[in-house]
Scaffold this active site. Structure first.
Site, PDB file in Angstrom:
ATOM      1  N   TYR A  19      63.013  60.081  -1.743  1.00 38.08           N
ATOM      2  CA  TYR A  19      61.640  58.928  -1.791  1.00 38.08           C
ATOM      3  C   TYR A  19      60.396  59.381  -2.257  1.00 38.08           C
ATOM      4  O   TYR A  19      59.899  58.573  -2.940  1.00 38.08           O
ATOM      5  CB  TYR A  19      61.780  59.145  -0.229  1.00 38.08           C
ATOM      6  CG  TYR A  19      60.560  58.100   0.425  1.00 38.08           C
ATOM      7  CD1 TYR A  19      60.892  56.634   0.554  1.00 38.08           C
ATOM      8  CD2 TYR A  19      59.593  58.557   0.944  1.00 38.08           C
ATOM      9  CE1 TYR A  19      59.848  55.935   1.018  1.00 38.08           C
ATOM     10  CE2 TYR A  19      58.653  57.708   1.371  1.00 38.08           C
ATOM     11  CZ  TYR A  19      58.763  56.580   1.608  1.00 38.08           C
ATOM     12  OH  TYR A  19      57.748  55.733   2.061  1.00 38.08           O
TER      13      TYR A  19
ATOM     14  N   LYS B 240      58.250  57.237  -4.978  1.00 39.72           N
ATOM     15  CA  LYS B 240      57.222  56.726  -4.830  1.00 39.72           C
ATOM     16  C   LYS B 240      55.965  57.268  -5.549  1.00 39.72           C
ATOM     17  O   LYS B 240      55.025  56.641  -6.061  1.00 39.72           O
ATOM     18  CB  LYS B 240      56.760  56.996  -3.211  1.00 39.72           C
ATOM     19  CG  LYS B 240      57.263  56.345  -2.078  1.00 39.72           C
ATOM     20  CD  LYS B 240      57.067  54.905  -2.385  1.00 39.72           C
ATOM     21  CE  LYS B 240      57.540  53.968  -1.043  1.00 39.72           C
ATOM     22  NZ  LYS B 240      57.256  52.579  -1.059  1.00 39.72           N
TER      23      LYS B 240
END
Length: 248
Positions: free
Chosen positions: A152, A156
């Protein structure tokens, strides 16, 4: 009169949580909002509750065809697209060494490819109009790391880098692009990630100088600023909304 009067904005992942708060805030400031979500019932229900010029539209950000159909529908509804807020996201917490590559794929497809798909569909519309604004929701996990969120964080981080380069490429068309990084936020997704682990949740809250999680409204206020005419001369910027948990 609101500062978003006569502006139309697409918000992805807007059926619940941070996305819903963003859609509500933009509508309160006068914008016509396309409330998009992979859960069509949630999207249309949220739009109905917002009322006014809000419209709910199904969109799976991992599917370019679904994204193109959503953008076409938004153009038919509003005539133009002045803003895009890329909020849709998903995560699964766990040590990287134990993670499943199938989950890597889902995390990257939603969090990174989703932003690429929507941006490629919307930015040409903004170029043809002669202006627009893109606000991408990244994460402080990308800026400082977050245990249990390796993939993640990587996705991002890609969103932050993409935002900067997009900002450079489209500035000459009167388009700006900025990034908002939430810290830990009190949403259903956050609650599900920490379900059954109150000690970890409490320790995280104590580490935040303001001693509370962010509320979706906290994020919505910052996004609304970036999406508004007040931020016209800001581009390629990344701002954390974390209550001081990270200061970078």
């Amino acid at each position: 009169m609101g500062r978003m009067d006569d502006r139309s904005v697409i918000v992805t992942g807007a059926g619940r949580g941070i996305g819903r708060a963003i859609a509500e805030r933009l509508a309160a400031e006068g914008a016509a909002v396309a409330v998009t979500d992979v859960d069509e019932d949630t999207a249309t229900g949220t739009a109905a509750e917002i009322g006014g010029k809000a419209v709910g539209i199904h969109a799976d950000v991992t599917d370019p065809g679904s994204v193109r159909a959503m953008v076409q529908r938004a153009r038919e509804e509003f005539g133009r697209i002045d803003g895009l807020v890329n909020n849709a996201g998903w995560d699964k917490i766990g040590p990287f060494v134990d993670s499943d590559p199938a989950d890597w794929d889902r995390i990257i497809r939603i969090n990174l490819y989703g932003v690429l798909h929507t941006s490629q569909a919307v930015v040409p519309v903004m170029i043809a109009q002669g202006g627009g604004t893109v606000v991408n929701i990244a994460s402080d996990a990308a800026r400082v790391g977050s245990s249990g969120e390796a993939v993640y964080s990587a996705a991002k981080g890609g969103v932050i880098s993409f935002t900067k380069t997009l900002a450079r490429e489209v500035a000459r068309h009167g388009i700006n692009a900025n990034c908002v990084c939430p810290g830990p936020t009190d949403t259903p997704l956050f609650s599900s990630l920490f379900e059954g682990n109150d000690r970890l949740r409490d320790a995280l809250v104590k580490a935040i100088p303001f001693r509370r999680l962010a509320r979706p409204d906290d994020l919505a206020a910052t996004v609304a600023f970036f999406a508004s005419p007040d931020a016209t001369y800001l581009t390629g910027q990344t701002v954390s909304v974390s209550g001081g948990l990270s200061m970078v």
